[in-house]
Design a protein around this motif. Structure first.
Motif, short mmCIF file in Angstrom:
data_model
loop_
_atom_site.label_atom_id
_atom_site.label_comp_id
_atom_site.label_asym_id
_atom_site.label_seq_id
_atom_site.Cartn_x
_atom_site.Cartn_y
_atom_site.Cartn_z
N SER A 125 0.83 -1.21 0.00
CA SER A 125 0.00 0.00 0.00
C SER A 125 0.87 1.26 0.00
O SER A 125 0.52 2.26 -0.63
CB SER A 125 -0.95 -0.01 1.18
N GLU A 161 2.04 1.82 -3.51
CA GLU A 161 1.00 2.42 -4.34
C GLU A 161 0.97 3.94 -4.13
O GLU A 161 0.81 4.70 -5.09
CB GLU A 161 -0.35 1.81 -4.01
N LYS A 169 1.53 6.96 -6.92
CA LYS A 169 0.67 8.13 -7.12
C LYS A 169 1.48 9.43 -7.00
O LYS A 169 1.27 10.38 -7.75
CB LYS A 169 -0.48 8.13 -6.11
N GLU A 215 2.06 12.29 -9.90
CA GLU A 215 1.71 13.69 -9.65
C GLU A 215 2.88 14.61 -9.97
O GLU A 215 2.72 15.64 -10.63
CB GLU A 215 1.31 13.83 -8.18
N SER A 248 2.32 -2.82 -7.40
CA SER A 248 1.53 -1.80 -6.69
C SER A 248 1.98 -0.40 -7.08
O SER A 248 1.15 0.49 -7.29
CB SER A 248 1.66 -1.98 -5.18
N GLU A 251 0.68 0.31 -10.61
CA GLU A 251 -0.76 0.57 -10.62
C GLU A 251 -1.07 1.94 -10.03
O GLU A 251 -1.95 2.65 -10.52
CB GLU A 251 -1.50 -0.53 -9.87
N GLY A 252 -0.34 2.33 -8.98
CA GLY A 252 -0.52 3.66 -8.39
C GLY A 252 -0.15 4.76 -9.38
O GLY A 252 -0.82 5.78 -9.46
N ARG A 257 -0.27 4.52 -12.64
CA ARG A 257 -1.32 4.55 -13.66
C ARG A 257 -2.56 5.29 -13.15
O ARG A 257 -3.17 6.06 -13.88
CB ARG A 257 -1.71 3.13 -14.08
N GLU A 258 -2.92 5.02 -11.89
CA GLU A 258 -4.06 5.74 -11.29
C GLU A 258 -3.79 7.24 -11.22
O GLU A 258 -4.71 8.04 -11.36
CB GLU A 258 -4.33 5.22 -9.87
N GLY A 259 -2.54 7.60 -10.99
CA GLY A 259 -2.16 9.00 -10.91
C GLY A 259 -2.13 9.72 -12.25
O GLY A 259 -1.99 10.94 -12.30
N GLY A 260 -2.24 8.97 -13.35
CA GLY A 260 -2.31 9.60 -14.67
C GLY A 260 -1.18 9.30 -15.63
O GLY A 260 -1.19 9.77 -16.76
N LYS A 312 0.93 7.09 -18.32
CA LYS A 312 0.58 6.07 -19.31
C LYS A 312 1.84 5.27 -19.67
O LYS A 312 2.84 5.84 -20.07
CB LYS A 312 -0.01 6.72 -20.55
#
Length: 117
Positions: free
Chosen positions: A69, A72, A76, A80, A105, A108-109, A111-114, A116
């Protein structure tokens, strides 16, 4: 001939780095994983510059929960910071580690943050 884990990782890392190189348009997202911490950098190999960096040692990243966690959250944070300097697409360099656990993790974090990749 038996390889130690470290020698095996460096062998894989060299093989991966033969194909992955960070450019100005698509820098490299490099991951380093120690026993307790995880670090990520966005690197332009052509210019030889680190554009953004994040780690589990940063004060903004609250070290609560398990290592995955936290990884992740590092993902992120690196996303950012990368977007802040104008980077949206990256090449993922797992650094010779398996794409599993903390490395997955972090990816994936990011990717979630934007980011590519």
């Amino acid at each position: 001939m038996a390889f130690s884990k470290e020698k095996r990782r460096f062998k894989i890392r060299k093989r991966v780095r033969r194909n992955i190189s960070g450019t100005e348009s698509r820098p490299r997202l490099s991951v380093y994983r120690s026993n307790n911490e995880i670090y990520a950098q966005i690197i332009d190999d052509v210019a030889g510059k680190t554009l953004a960096a994040a780690s589990s040692r940063d004060k903004e990243i609250e070290a609560t929960g398990n290592k995955s966690s936290i990884a992740e959250l590092v993902g992120k944070a690196i996303a950012e910071r990368a977007i802040k300097v104008g980077v949206e697409k990256v090449s993922f360099d797992r650094g010779g580690y398996l794409y599993h656990g903390r490395v997955k993790s972090l990816a994936e974090g990011a990717r979630e943050g934007g980011l590519k990749f």
